[in-house]
Scaffold this motif. Structure first.
Motif, PDB file in Angstrom:
ATOM      1  N   CYS A 121      -6.014   1.109   2.168  1.00  0.00           N
ATOM      2  CA  CYS A 121      -6.487   0.446   0.945  1.00  0.00           C
ATOM      3  C   CYS A 121      -7.741   1.182   0.454  1.00  0.00           C
ATOM      4  O   CYS A 121      -8.639   1.492   1.237  1.00  0.00           O
TER       5      CYS A 121
ATOM      6  N   VAL B 201       0.844  -1.203   0.000  1.00  0.00           N
ATOM      7  CA  VAL B 201       0.000   0.000   0.000  1.00  0.00           C
ATOM      8  C   VAL B 201       0.879   1.252   0.000  1.00  0.00           C
ATOM      9  O   VAL B 201       0.627   2.195  -0.756  1.00  0.00           O
TER      10      VAL B 201
ATOM     11  N   VAL C 184      -5.412   1.328  -4.687  1.00  0.00           N
ATOM     12  CA  VAL C 184      -5.129  -0.020  -4.218  1.00  0.00           C
ATOM     13  C   VAL C 184      -6.428  -0.766  -3.967  1.00  0.00           C
ATOM     14  O   VAL C 184      -7.335  -0.258  -3.301  1.00  0.00           O
TER      15      VAL C 184
ATOM     16  N   LEU D  75      -7.586  -3.412   6.403  1.00  0.00           N
ATOM     17  CA  LEU D  75      -7.247  -2.853   5.092  1.00  0.00           C
ATOM     18  C   LEU D  75      -7.603  -1.376   5.014  1.00  0.00           C
ATOM     19  O   LEU D  75      -6.870  -0.582   4.438  1.00  0.00           O
TER      20      LEU D  75
ATOM     21  N   ALA E 275      -7.700  -4.611  -2.584  1.00  0.00           N
ATOM     22  CA  ALA E 275      -7.323  -5.875  -1.951  1.00  0.00           C
ATOM     23  C   ALA E 275      -8.347  -6.935  -2.347  1.00  0.00           C
ATOM     24  O   ALA E 275      -9.549  -6.727  -2.210  1.00  0.00           O
TER      25      ALA E 275
END
Length: 148
Positions: free
Chosen positions: A121, A92, A102, A116, A104
């Motif tokens: 994220c 990240v 980003v 996250l 996930a």
């Protein structure tokens, strides 16, 4: 890709193409040229399964990508404890330093979503939200979410 966009009248900015790290290993210059043409049309490009292939980090600066997708093999290592998931943290940080979004992949638990989010994220996807759906199921889901 451009012909399909023209035929369907989908605006290019609505299309996100995912490529894997290994896509450009054999012909990196040709792949870069093609991806640059697609990006110039407004298409978003994602590098999928980041960290699991055989490419070098130079892909992140060489290819015109917009989004870095963290492979689920890293997400599944997120502990339920306060221990910091160092690999995801590093990915990240790297992506943010390169001004990439980003995503996930493979999120299955609420504590993963929380961690996250804390790590910065931008998006998460996985079975926690939904199993893969057919076209009909997606249409029904969207219709249901827009019902007053």
């Amino acid at each position: 890709v451009l012909a399909a966009l023209e035929q369907t009248q989908i605006p290019p900015h609505c299309l996100h193409l995912e490529i894997t790290e290994s896509v450009g290993i054999d012909q990196p210059d040709q792949v870069r040229e093609t991806l640059c043409k697609l990006k110039a049309q407004g298409i978003k490009l994602s590098l999928d399964d980041f960290g699991t292939g055989y490419s070098s980090l130079s892909y992140l600066t060489h290819l015109p990508i917009d989004i870095l997708k963290i492979d689920r093999s890293f997400v599944k290592l997120i502990p339920e404890t306060d221990q910091r998931p160092l690999m995801i943290d590093a990915i990240v940080s790297l992506a943010k330093g390169l001004a990439l979004e980003v995503v996930a992949e493979g999120v299955e638990h609420p504590y993963q979503v929380t961690r996250l989010r804390e790590l910065g994220c931008d998006y998460v996807q996985g079975y926690y939200f939904s199993r893969p759906l057919t076209t009909e199921e997606v249409v029904a889901l969207l219709a249901q979410s827009h019902t007053p």
